[in-house]
Design an enzyme around this catalytic site. Structure first.
Site, PDB file in Angstrom:
ATOM      1  N   ASN A   7      56.978  11.834  14.397  1.00 52.67           N
ATOM      2  CA  ASN A   7      56.368  13.165  14.361  1.00 52.67           C
ATOM      3  C   ASN A   7      57.495  14.181  14.578  1.00 52.67           C
ATOM      4  O   ASN A   7      57.956  14.385  15.700  1.00 52.67           O
ATOM      5  CB  ASN A   7      55.318  13.242  15.481  1.00 52.67           C
ATOM      6  CG  ASN A   7      54.640  14.590  15.538  1.00 52.67           C
ATOM      7  OD1 ASN A   7      54.995  15.512  14.806  1.00 52.67           O
ATOM      8  ND2 ASN A   7      53.671  14.713  16.424  1.00 52.67           N
ATOM      9  N   LYS A  14      59.139  13.155  18.005  1.00 51.17           N
ATOM     10  CA  LYS A  14      58.492  12.153  18.862  1.00 51.17           C
ATOM     11  C   LYS A  14      58.375  10.864  18.063  1.00 51.17           C
ATOM     12  O   LYS A  14      58.166  10.915  16.848  1.00 51.17           O
ATOM     13  CB  LYS A  14      57.086  12.627  19.252  1.00 51.17           C
ATOM     14  CG  LYS A  14      57.087  13.805  20.186  1.00 51.17           C
ATOM     15  CD  LYS A  14      55.667  14.068  20.698  1.00 51.17           C
ATOM     16  CE  LYS A  14      55.539  15.495  21.169  1.00 51.17           C
ATOM     17  NZ  LYS A  14      54.279  16.139  20.865  1.00 51.17           N
ATOM     18  N   ARG A  90      53.948  11.879  10.438  1.00 49.91           N
ATOM     19  CA  ARG A  90      52.935  12.922  10.552  1.00 49.91           C
ATOM     20  C   ARG A  90      53.417  14.144   9.774  1.00 49.91           C
ATOM     21  O   ARG A  90      54.535  14.616   9.989  1.00 49.91           O
ATOM     22  CB  ARG A  90      52.738  13.295  12.016  1.00 49.91           C
ATOM     23  CG  ARG A  90      51.782  14.457  12.166  1.00 49.91           C
ATOM     24  CD  ARG A  90      51.908  15.064  13.515  1.00 49.91           C
ATOM     25  NE  ARG A  90      51.012  16.204  13.619  1.00 49.91           N
ATOM     26  CZ  ARG A  90      51.302  17.291  14.306  1.00 49.91           C
ATOM     27  NH1 ARG A  90      52.447  17.402  14.942  1.00 49.91           N
ATOM     28  NH2 ARG A  90      50.445  18.279  14.357  1.00 49.91           N
ATOM     29  N   HIS A 179      44.830  19.049  13.300  1.00 50.31           N
ATOM     30  CA  HIS A 179      44.432  17.963  14.218  1.00 50.31           C
ATOM     31  C   HIS A 179      43.543  16.941  13.499  1.00 50.31           C
ATOM     32  O   HIS A 179      42.752  16.246  14.133  1.00 50.31           O
ATOM     33  CB  HIS A 179      43.620  18.493  15.428  1.00 50.31           C
ATOM     34  CG  HIS A 179      44.388  19.337  16.391  1.00 50.31           C
ATOM     35  ND1 HIS A 179      43.823  20.443  16.990  1.00 50.31           N
ATOM     36  CD2 HIS A 179      45.635  19.231  16.881  1.00 50.31           C
ATOM     37  CE1 HIS A 179      44.709  21.010  17.802  1.00 50.31           C
ATOM     38  NE2 HIS A 179      45.818  20.286  17.751  1.00 50.31           N
ATOM     39  N   HIS A 207      38.549  18.790  20.401  1.00 49.40           N
ATOM     40  CA  HIS A 207      39.931  18.407  20.717  1.00 49.40           C
ATOM     41  C   HIS A 207      40.530  19.558  21.525  1.00 49.40           C
ATOM     42  O   HIS A 207      40.910  20.598  20.969  1.00 49.40           O
ATOM     43  CB  HIS A 207      40.721  18.169  19.415  1.00 49.40           C
ATOM     44  CG  HIS A 207      42.164  17.858  19.629  1.00 49.40           C
ATOM     45  ND1 HIS A 207      42.723  16.622  19.384  1.00 49.40           N
ATOM     46  CD2 HIS A 207      43.180  18.621  20.081  1.00 49.40           C
ATOM     47  CE1 HIS A 207      44.009  16.638  19.677  1.00 49.40           C
ATOM     48  NE2 HIS A 207      44.329  17.855  20.098  1.00 49.40           N
ATOM     49  N   LEU A 208      40.552  19.393  22.845  1.00 50.93           N
ATOM     50  CA  LEU A 208      40.978  20.488  23.716  1.00 50.93           C
ATOM     51  C   LEU A 208      42.302  20.136  24.385  1.00 50.93           C
ATOM     52  O   LEU A 208      42.344  19.460  25.416  1.00 50.93           O
ATOM     53  CB  LEU A 208      39.898  20.760  24.785  1.00 50.93           C
ATOM     54  CG  LEU A 208      38.460  20.924  24.257  1.00 50.93           C
ATOM     55  CD1 LEU A 208      37.493  21.165  25.409  1.00 50.93           C
ATOM     56  CD2 LEU A 208      38.378  22.062  23.243  1.00 50.93           C
ATOM     57  N   GLY A 209      43.388  20.540  23.747  1.00 50.50           N
ATOM     58  CA  GLY A 209      44.720  20.347  24.321  1.00 50.50           C
ATOM     59  C   GLY A 209      45.361  21.709  24.438  1.00 50.50           C
ATOM     60  O   GLY A 209      44.669  22.728  24.515  1.00 50.50           O
ATOM     61  N   ARG A 240      47.691  30.594  22.121  1.00 52.01           N
ATOM     62  CA  ARG A 240      47.170  31.230  20.898  1.00 52.01           C
ATOM     63  C   ARG A 240      45.837  31.911  21.198  1.00 52.01           C
ATOM     64  O   ARG A 240      45.027  31.400  21.952  1.00 52.01           O
ATOM     65  CB  ARG A 240      46.948  30.194  19.797  1.00 52.01           C
ATOM     66  CG  ARG A 240      48.213  29.547  19.283  1.00 52.01           C
ATOM     67  CD  ARG A 240      47.890  28.673  18.071  1.00 52.01           C
ATOM     68  NE  ARG A 240      48.999  27.788  17.755  1.00 52.01           N
ATOM     69  CZ  ARG A 240      48.904  26.459  17.702  1.00 52.01           C
ATOM     70  NH1 ARG A 240      47.753  25.856  17.931  1.00 52.01           N
ATOM     71  NH2 ARG A 240      49.953  25.734  17.412  1.00 52.01           N
ATOM     72  N   ASP A 282      49.041  26.298  31.114  1.00 47.52           N
ATOM     73  CA  ASP A 282      48.702  24.931  31.527  1.00 47.52           C
ATOM     74  C   ASP A 282      47.427  24.928  32.366  1.00 47.52           C
ATOM     75  O   ASP A 282      47.334  25.644  33.361  1.00 47.52           O
ATOM     76  CB  ASP A 282      49.879  24.355  32.330  1.00 47.52           C
ATOM     77  CG  ASP A 282      49.729  22.867  32.520  1.00 47.52           C
ATOM     78  OD1 ASP A 282      48.734  22.432  33.139  1.00 47.52           O
ATOM     79  OD2 ASP A 282      50.611  22.129  32.041  1.00 47.52           O
ATOM     80  N   GLU A 383      46.785   9.805  18.371  1.00 47.40           N
ATOM     81  CA  GLU A 383      47.203  10.150  17.014  1.00 47.40           C
ATOM     82  C   GLU A 383      48.230   9.160  16.471  1.00 47.40           C
ATOM     83  O   GLU A 383      48.238   8.851  15.291  1.00 47.40           O
ATOM     84  CB  GLU A 383      47.734  11.593  16.983  1.00 47.40           C
ATOM     85  CG  GLU A 383      46.585  12.602  17.106  1.00 47.40           C
ATOM     86  CD  GLU A 383      47.041  14.020  17.401  1.00 47.40           C
ATOM     87  OE1 GLU A 383      47.249  14.335  18.581  1.00 47.40           O
ATOM     88  OE2 GLU A 383      47.185  14.806  16.454  1.00 47.40           O
TER      89      GLU A 383
HETATM   90  P1  ADP Z   1      49.242  19.252  23.073  1.00 47.26           P
HETATM   91  O1  ADP Z   1      49.285  17.824  22.527  1.00 47.26           O
HETATM   92  O2  ADP Z   1      48.548  20.230  22.186  1.00 47.26           O
HETATM   93  O3  ADP Z   1      50.548  19.736  23.601  1.00 47.26           O
HETATM   94  P2  ADP Z   1      47.737  18.042  25.256  1.00 47.26           P
HETATM   95  O4  ADP Z   1      46.633  17.311  24.573  1.00 47.26           O
HETATM   96  O5  ADP Z   1      48.840  17.262  25.847  1.00 47.26           O
HETATM   97  O6  ADP Z   1      48.285  19.213  24.353  1.00 47.26           O
HETATM   98  O7  ADP Z   1      47.028  18.911  26.416  1.00 47.26           O
HETATM   99  C1  ADP Z   1      47.748  19.765  27.239  1.00 47.26           C
HETATM  100  C2  ADP Z   1      46.771  20.456  28.179  1.00 47.26           C
HETATM  101  O8  ADP Z   1      46.027  19.465  28.897  1.00 47.26           O
HETATM  102  C3  ADP Z   1      47.426  21.338  29.221  1.00 47.26           C
HETATM  103  O9  ADP Z   1      46.667  22.519  29.409  1.00 47.26           O
HETATM  104  C4  ADP Z   1      47.355  20.483  30.476  1.00 47.26           C
HETATM  105  O10 ADP Z   1      47.289  21.265  31.637  1.00 47.26           O
HETATM  106  C5  ADP Z   1      46.079  19.735  30.274  1.00 47.26           C
HETATM  107  N1  ADP Z   1      46.110  18.482  31.044  1.00 47.26           N
HETATM  108  C6  ADP Z   1      46.764  17.349  30.721  1.00 47.26           C
HETATM  109  N2  ADP Z   1      46.580  16.408  31.674  1.00 47.26           N
HETATM  110  C7  ADP Z   1      45.802  16.967  32.631  1.00 47.26           C
HETATM  111  C8  ADP Z   1      45.251  16.528  33.880  1.00 47.26           C
HETATM  112  N3  ADP Z   1      45.475  15.288  34.331  1.00 47.26           N
HETATM  113  N4  ADP Z   1      44.493  17.388  34.571  1.00 47.26           N
HETATM  114  C9  ADP Z   1      44.257  18.630  34.122  1.00 47.26           C
HETATM  115  N5  ADP Z   1      44.745  19.122  32.950  1.00 47.26           N
HETATM  116  C10 ADP Z   1      45.500  18.303  32.221  1.00 47.26           C
END
Ligand code: ADP
Length: 395
Positions: A7, A14, A90, A179, A207-209, A240, A282, A383
Site C-alpha cells: 500500500n 505499508k 492497493r 474504502h 467504517h469509522l477510522g 476532514r 485522535d 484490508e
Molecule cells: P486510518 O486507517 O484511517 O488511519 P484507523 O482505522 O486506524 O484510521 O482509526 C484511527 C482512529 O481510531 C483514531 O481516531 C484513533 O483514536 C481511533 N482508535 C484506534 N484504536 C483505538 C482505541 N483502542 N480506543 C479508542 N480509539 C481508538
C-alpha cells in the site's frame, strides 16, 4: 502461496507478507519518510519490531529494503524471494474503468495513470510502487485492488451530483466512494458471521477510522456510499470536514484571504474532529478531553455520532430497510461510546443494544440485544487480507 501486499503512499509504504493458505501474516511493517531520509519498520510474526534508518530516495530503494528484510538470514520471514508468489497492490482510484480487481498489465497501468487527475496525491504514488516491484521482482504476477471498485455498482441516482451533466460527461465528476476493500470485506464478513444470505440482505457498514465512510450494501452490492469524487465528502472525519454547504468555501476564502488551495487545505487537514475540538483528531484524546469536561471535545464527539446516525437513517431509506449494521475500523471497533450514541438515534428501527457486549472490543461480536429488530455487530476490517484474497483469486 505467499502474497506480498503493498500500500504505497506519496512518502510512505505499508506492506504485509501473508501466507494465503493459512491467512497468517508472516511479516509486516512500513517504510516512512521516502524521499526525505528513510526509515524501515519490519516485524516478523512473533518477533519484536526492528527499526532501520536508511536512505530511501525513491520507492524503489524502499521496496528493495523491504525485500532484503524479508529474506534476511536472521530475521527474514522467507528464505528467498522465489517464495513471494504474487503481489497485491492497493490502488486508490480506478475511476469508472475498474469495477473489480485486475491482474496488472501495461494496459492496466495506462488506465490507472488516466485516473491520476482524480487522485493526484495517491495514484501516482501507487504507480511508482508497482513499477518498483516490477523492476525488483520481474515475472512475479501482480494484482491491482481498487478502493473505488466495490462502489461501482451504485445506481446513477446515487452517483450523479446535482451539477451540469457535462461535468460528468467531460470530467467524470460523480460519486466514486472509497474504502471499498473494507466495505466489501466487512459486508461479506457481517453476512457470514450473522448467518445471513448475502444475496438477500440489507447491510449498512460504518467504517469509522481517521478517514470515515459509510455504505449501503444490498444483496452484496454497494448501492450508496458517503465519500464522493474524493474522500472529503460525507462523515465528519479526523481532520476532514465531510459534508458542508459548498458556499462556505467562498465565504471563508474572503474572510481568511485564502485561495482555493488554502480552503481545500482547511477542509482536508484542519477540520473535522480536530477542527471542532481544537484538541486532536485522535478519538482517544477526545474521549479523555470529554471526560475532563472539555466542551469542544464533547461537541466534536456529538457532531461525529449525529452525522453517522443521519447517514444510517438515509441508507435505511435508500434500501427501504436494513437487516444489519456493522461498525468497523479504529473508532468503530474500539469506541463503545460512539456505537452507543449512534444507536441511540435508531430506536425507531427497533434497535436495542446489549450494553455489556457493546462495552467489549476485539473480534467479531454482536452488540445488539436479543430482541433488537436489526442486528448490530462489530466486525474488524482487514484490508490487507482482503487484498491478499483478491490477489489469490486472480493469479
Ligand atoms: P486510518 O486507517 O484511517 O488511519 P484507523 O482505522 O486506524 O484510521 O482509526 C484511527 C482512529 O481510531 C483514531 O481516531 C484513533 O483514536 C481511533 N482508535 C484506534 N484504536 C483505538 C482505541 N483502542 N480506543 C479508542 N480509539 C481508538
Amino acid at each position: 502461496m505467499n502474497v506480498l501486499v503493498i500500500n504505497c503512499g506519496s512518502s510512505s509504504l505499508k506492506y504485509q507478507l501473508i501466507n494465503s493458505d493459512t491467512e497468517d501474516v508472516l511479516a509486516k511493517g512500513l517504510c516512512e519518510r521516502i524521499g526525505i531520509d528513510g526509515r524501515l519498520v519490519y516485524q516478523k510474526a512473533g518477533c519484536d519490531k526492528e527499526i532501520t534508518e536508511a536512505a530511501m530516495p525513491t520507492h524503489k530503494e524502499a521496496i528493495q529494503m523491504v525485500l532484503d528484510a524479508l529474506v534476511n538470514d536472521k530475521t527474514g520471514a522467507i528464505k528467498s524471494l522465489s517464495e513471494v508468489n504474487a503481489v497485491g497492490h492497493r490502488i486508490v482510484h480506478g475511476g469508472e474503468k475498474f469495477a473489480s480487481s485486475v491482474v496488472i498489465t501495461d494496459e492496466v497501468l495506462e488506465a490507472v495513470a488516466q485516473c491520476n487527475d482524480l487522485a493526484p496525491l495517491h495514484n501516482p504514488a501507487n504507480l511508482i510502487g508497482i513499477n518498483a516491484c516490477k523492476e525488483l521482482m520481474p515475472g512475479v504476477p501482480m494484482v491491482a485492488v481498487f478502493d473505488t471498485a466495490f462502489h461501482q455498482t451504485m445506481p446513477e441516482k446515487a452517483y450523479l451530483y446535482g451539477l451540469p451533466y457535462e461535468y460528468y460527461e467531460n470530467y467524470k465528476v460523480r460519486r466514486y466512494g472509497f474504502h471499498g476493500t473494507s466495505h466489501s470485506f466487512v459486508s461479506k464478513e457481517t453476512a457470514r458471521f450473522l448467518g445471513m444470505d448475502l444475496e438477500n440482505s440489507k447491510i449498512i457498514v460504518c467504517h469509522l477510522g481517521n478517514g470515515a465512510s459509510i455504505s449501503a450494501v444490498k444483496d452484496g452490492k454497494c448501492v450508496d456510499t458517503s465519500m464522493g469524487l474524493t474522500p472529503l465528502e460525507g462523515l465528519v472525519m479526523g481532520t476532514r470536514s465531510g459534508d458542508i454547504d459548498p458556499a462556505i468555501m467562498e465565504y471563508i476564502a474572503k474572510k481568511e484571504d485564502l485561495d482555493i488551495a488554502g480552503v481545500m487545505n482547511v477542509l482536508n487537514k484542519k477540520s473535522g474532529l480536530e477542527g471542532i475540538s481544537g484538541l486532536s483528531s485522535d478519538f482517544r484524546d477526545l474521549t479523555a478531553g470529554a471526560k475532563e469536561g472539555n466542551k469542544r471535545a464533547i461537541a466534536a464527539i456529538e457532531v461525529f455520532c449525529y452525522r453517522v446516525a443521519k447517514y444510517v437513517g438515509s441508507y435505511v431509506a435508500a434500501m427501504n430497510g436494513v437487516d444489519a449494521i456493522a461498525f468497523t475500523a479504529g473508532i468503530g471497533e474500539n469506541v463503545g461510546l460512539v456505537r452507543e450514541k449512534v444507536c441511540s438515534y435508531l430506536g425507531y428501527l427497533g434497535i436495542t443494544l446489549d450494553a455489556e457486549a457493546n462495552a467489549k472490543s476485539g473480534d467479531d461480536c454482536v452488540i445488539s440485544a436479543a430482541d433488537s429488530k436489526v442486528k448490530v455487530a462489530v466486525i474488524p476490517t482487514n484490508e490487507e487480507l482482503a487484498i491478499c484474497r483478491e490477489t489469490v483469486a486472480l493469479v
